[in-house]
Design an enzyme around this catalytic site. Structure first.
Site, PDB file in Angstrom:
ATOM      1  N   HIS A   1     -26.813 -15.132 -14.502  1.00 19.82           N
ATOM      2  CA  HIS A   1     -27.319 -16.113 -15.464  1.00 19.82           C
ATOM      3  C   HIS A   1     -28.027 -17.278 -14.772  1.00 19.82           C
ATOM      4  CE1 HIS A   1     -23.417 -18.785 -15.740  1.00 19.82           C
ATOM      5  NE2 HIS A   1     -23.648 -18.433 -14.520  1.00 19.82           N
ATOM      6  N   GLU A   2     -28.763 -18.022 -15.588  1.00 21.87           N
ATOM      7  CA  GLU A   2     -29.526 -19.186 -15.113  1.00 21.87           C
ATOM      8  C   GLU A   2     -30.541 -18.780 -14.045  1.00 21.87           C
ATOM      9  OE1 GLU A   2     -28.880 -21.983 -16.870  1.00 21.87           O
ATOM     10  OE2 GLU A   2     -30.668 -22.732 -15.866  1.00 21.87           O
ATOM     11  N   GLY A   3     -31.178 -17.604 -14.273  1.00 11.82           N
ATOM     12  CA  GLY A   3     -32.119 -17.064 -13.294  1.00 11.82           C
ATOM     13  C   GLY A   3     -31.403 -16.131 -12.343  1.00 11.82           C
TER      14      GLY A   3
END
Lengths: 601, 601
Positions: free
Chosen positions: A441-443
């Site tokens: 997550h978050e890239g």
């Protein structure tokens, strides 16, 4: 009882001895603070985390949230924990006194967040998503929007989410389809579907404020046409009172490997064409607003991974000290008493590796968190600019290195427990499952690699990467003068290797972007290992210079500093040699993956 | 539908083109077989695995076995799958025709086992533990014991277990406490507790035959006093009829991270002082009997890890071919169509790594399985002895390398899926959880390392390791003559590195056993990476020599062989360079872990 969340002595070491965070009180914004107020805040965080967050971490995993078609059910302990968190003022930790906040440095607030995360990743998701949304509102909302949305969030009455991802687009924000149509009164009607929205529905708060990425009708294609919208679950009248339910529907909960205590949702906006939305800030600026907050969000993910490494390590350490089994190689008499397994060199290897990964990860992330403070409050323009450059180049590393290596630390924590570690009777298997989210997550890991090599290295004509390399070179030089010359030389050699590798890669960037970026991931990993080597050497320098308060073997400072030195030795002898394997691929401009054909798999 | 278990083309390649398994039919034991009978058996395994094992793998994980205090409940699909497995004759696959078996080569039977494991690790645990116990009975039981216990196991009426581990002893078998007291009639009364006993209780079979490690009363301390006992759940009369329930009590089920479909049990023997047991073979020979079967059991674990790597890889490959997302670096026009993610170099990297780990692991394990056959049926004493030496030195590597790297492959399979991979809607998260067991059971990673360096390298005055190094050198030489000279030279260089490392280590073994063994784990890992490099080069040599049946791009042999060459390239360019990081630690006789003090953690 010693905390099994994060070693407090280590947290103090990083904050004060490594990063000199108490010095921030000299700045105007933090002038009302002292080391005493920082310590008291940390004490409160530990107390609430131990008493209210950690006890239901396992239950939160076993009894994950359910959706009965109408309501989401969450175990009651979550609400109780969040009440304590809110009561202590943590939702507004970094915000202005004027807004009712504590006006704490970001680095201190992050240290507290780390303590809560180590205790219970599921429960912290609700306030942390709220914090992220609140930071965006604080930066870009109108005064009226702040009054109606931000203040209730800081007071803990409203929670928030970040609604970016869509099912068909994943990491490719250019392909977002959520669309906002002007309603004629300055508001919009939103239509679209979002997926993987953490804390996207629940009944833990009076309202949920979704910050949604979408396009104004007729906006340019791609990322240049993305705007950011405020979409409340319940509409909020001008006087702040709650109106009717907005047209935001929970399409379903997502069932995950870990992080189970946090609802992860599929949300449909505008199924009945009546989803009221407000524009946040200017049209088409959505992505730049997100990027504004991205560094901090990504530092938060890295720190989350690192503190899961810490708590897994402390559980494994406790087990290794208390589990008698086997005998050393020179004492095989079966009538002799078994030794605690920490006496076995291979168990010490697994513990040292965890210490190196977890404490190195925490130090790296809090260094980055301090850069967030410096970017905003350092005394001079030059210092603020340098902090921004360092933060920009470090962010993809800070996000991804702990996500990779502190997951590995958790795997080693399981391994120290043997068969018991694979059972749900011990927390390490849950911690490992929780941590597996962080490279995604978050890239994702791969997105971070593209960000580092494709955006951050070339930015400002290489000034960011040069600033980082300059810091590393300075530490290597300092080591030579402080009895750590071997490690200083090794750091210098690795730095030269990465300098050469970076030149080789950037030299082809202009003519062949595809080749330039083909092996971005090993570049990320090599840079990560270099940077954490630098952080470890900085810690060893502090440890070498510190006068021990009492003799060795007392469990006091002398032992603590000896442990720091030993973990640095471990890192330089066992971990730094990995770098050459990555840079070899890079310097050869290896085409193996690039040239691989679909039909050959 | 293409199978997502193990690529059948690859399995055929390994069995016939790499290992020449069809040549085994020239041996007397397998004279009634042909490649046709091997293929038909594999066809049957695929059909049963696809139709009866794979469909309930997820359900088996979600609805794990439960114990109501009296009975163990298992979902009914398990029994149905095992009926099909038994009906097809797999329980007796390797056993003599005389015993009703198929008398198949072990390597062919293992290939079939791999197919079943890839489909459902939980359900296969019941027959596989039975196979392991059956092999011990076939080797050491009296004719009478074979009649009463083995034959019903081969017929699928009785299942079996291996009951080794005790709660207080873990890997330290020297500390086993289970005790057998003579009953005066040639049988014994057993008392003790065992833990982590897979398939230890259930109602899937008429009876469960536990093979239990324990001590005869008054036996010598340590591993020299261990005997092996037959302990049925229901006593078996001389005529084979079932008598009363034996004094074996299920103390509880263990709840695991993965492998959830298989009951893992705590068993108490003799709570009422009435646990009837029979000695298997001679007194005090229990451990040597176990070692007799250990190689095969460990090859089985390695293969299990490798085939989980395969199925994760095939799921990720399918996802990558069908998921459109993003655009290549040179085509950023947001109006252009997104490409399938397999078009991205970093996704191809993750797929190539999985292919290299999983197919390399399968080839390594089946090579070892063929050594099991050669050890027993090769035409000459010299060949049998050489096979035994190679199998002995390779066993710890075969057990541990796939357990480490095919778990990593499964992590990459999750990563290819992005956020979806972390959800329980896709099988890769379960496969990853399942595979995490493999570095733990049947001897942990650290135990394998001690076995390799402490026992196998010194054995027969180094003859085993020399035999292995000789094989590797021969392949490197062959590569030079076949257009694969670069890889041959790299293999030679790595071999030299390991030769030197081995000499350095063994030179201190005599004076300092603790230092000698302190870094056994990186030795295991370096040797593993060398050995799999050798296996990959052997595969590339076969692929280079094979005449392609049709042109490239047709999904046929030309593409298959090109894929083998590319995966070998990947392995040599990306994986082989890791070896130097491990051997550096070893050649320095690094004392970092050894000298680390408890108080410094």
């Amino acid at each position: 009882m010693t905390s099994k969340l994060i070693n407090r002595r280590d947290l103090d070491f990083v904050l004060y001895e490594l990063l000199g965070v108490d010095g921030l009180t000299a700045r105007e914004r933090y002038a009302d603070h002292t080391r005493g107020t920082f310590d008291a805040t940390l004490d409160t965080a530990y107390a609430i985390a131990e008493d209210h967050f950690a006890p239901h971490a396992q239950k939160n995993d076993e009894q994950e949230p359910t959706f009965d078609g109408t309501r989401v059910h969450v175990i009651p302990e979550v609400r109780e924990a969040l009440d304590a968190y809110i009561e202590a003022g943590f939702p507004a930790a970094i915000h202005d006194f004027d807004l009712g906040g504590m006006q704490l440095p970001y680095v201190v607030a992050q240290a507290c967040s780390g303590v809560f995360t180590a205790a219970n990743v599921g429960t912290v998701a609700y306030p942390f998503l709220t914090n992220a949304a609140g930071n965006l509102l604080a930066a870009f909302a109108s005064e009226e929007q702040k009054r109606r949305y931000l203040i209730p969030m800081l007071e803990g009455r409203f929670f928030g989410t970040m609604a970016l991802t869509e099912p068909q687009a994943g990491s490719s924000l250019a392909d977002l389809r959520t669309t906002a149509t002007p309603a004629g009164d300055g508001t919009y009607r939103l239509a679209g579907s979002k997926i993987f929205i953490s804390a996207g529905d629940h009944e833990l708060s009076d309202n949920i404020v979704h910050l949604v990425l979408g396009r104004l009708k007729g906006a340019p294609a791609g990322v240049k046409g993305i705007s950011l919208f405020i979409v409340p679950k319940f509409r909020v009248a001008a006087d702040g009172s709650l109106g009717p339910r907005n047209d935001v529907a929970l399409a379903g909960l997502i069932h995950k490997m870990g992080y189970r205590g946090a609802t992860s949702t599929m949300l449909n906006f505008g199924e009945r064409d009546d989803c009221h939305a407000e524009l946040l800030g200017e049209p088409h600026q959505g992505l730049s607003y997100m990027f504004h907050m991205m560094n901090e969000a990504r530092v938060g993910v890295g720190l989350g991974a690192a503190v899961l490494g810490c708590t897994g390590y402390l559980h494994a350490l406790d087990y290794a000290r208390n589990r008698p089994q086997g005998r050393p190689p020179h004492a095989k008499d079966p009538a002799s008493k078994p030794v605690p397994i920490i006496a076995h060199a291979d168990v010490r290897r697994m513990l040292l590796a965890q210490k190196a990964y977890a404490e190195g990860g925490v130090a790296l992330c809090l260094y980055a968190a301090r850069l967030v403070d410096d970017e905003k409050t350092a005394p001079t323009d030059a210092e603020r600019m340098r902090a921004k450059l360092l933060l920009d180049i470090l962010t993809p590393i800070v996000k991804s290195w702990p996500s990779q290596w502190c997951l590995e630390a958790n795997s080693l924590a399981i391994q120290v427990h043997g068969g018991y570690g694979y059972t749900r009777e011990y927390p390490v298997e849950r911690i490992y499952r929780d941590n597996r989210l962080n490279p995604i997550h978050e890239g994702t890991h791969g997105i971070q690699a593209m960000d580092l090599l494709g955006r951050k290295v070339p930015m400002a004509r290489g000034a960011a990467v040069e600033a980082l390399f300059g810091e590393i070179a300075a530490t290597a030089a300092a080591a030579r003068d402080a009895g750590l010359g071997d490690h200083g030389a090794a750091l210098d050699a690795a730095l030269d290797d990465l300098r050469g590798t970076t030149s080789t890669l950037t030299s082809v960037a202009g003519q062949d972007a595809t080749l330039f970026l083909a092996n971005a991931t090993p570049y990320l990993e090599a840079m990560g290992h270099l940077v954490v080597g630098w952080i470890w050497l900085r810690m060893a320098l502090v440890a070498a210079a510190a006068p021990p308060a009492e003799g060795p073997g007392m469990g006091g400072d002398a032992d603590f500093y000896a442990g720091k030195r030993a973990a640095c030795d471990y890192y330089f002898r066992w971990e730094m040699p990995r770098i050459a394997a990555w840079t070899g691929v890079l310097k050869a401009l290896d085409r193996t993956c690039l040239d691989m054909q679909d039909a050959w798999f």
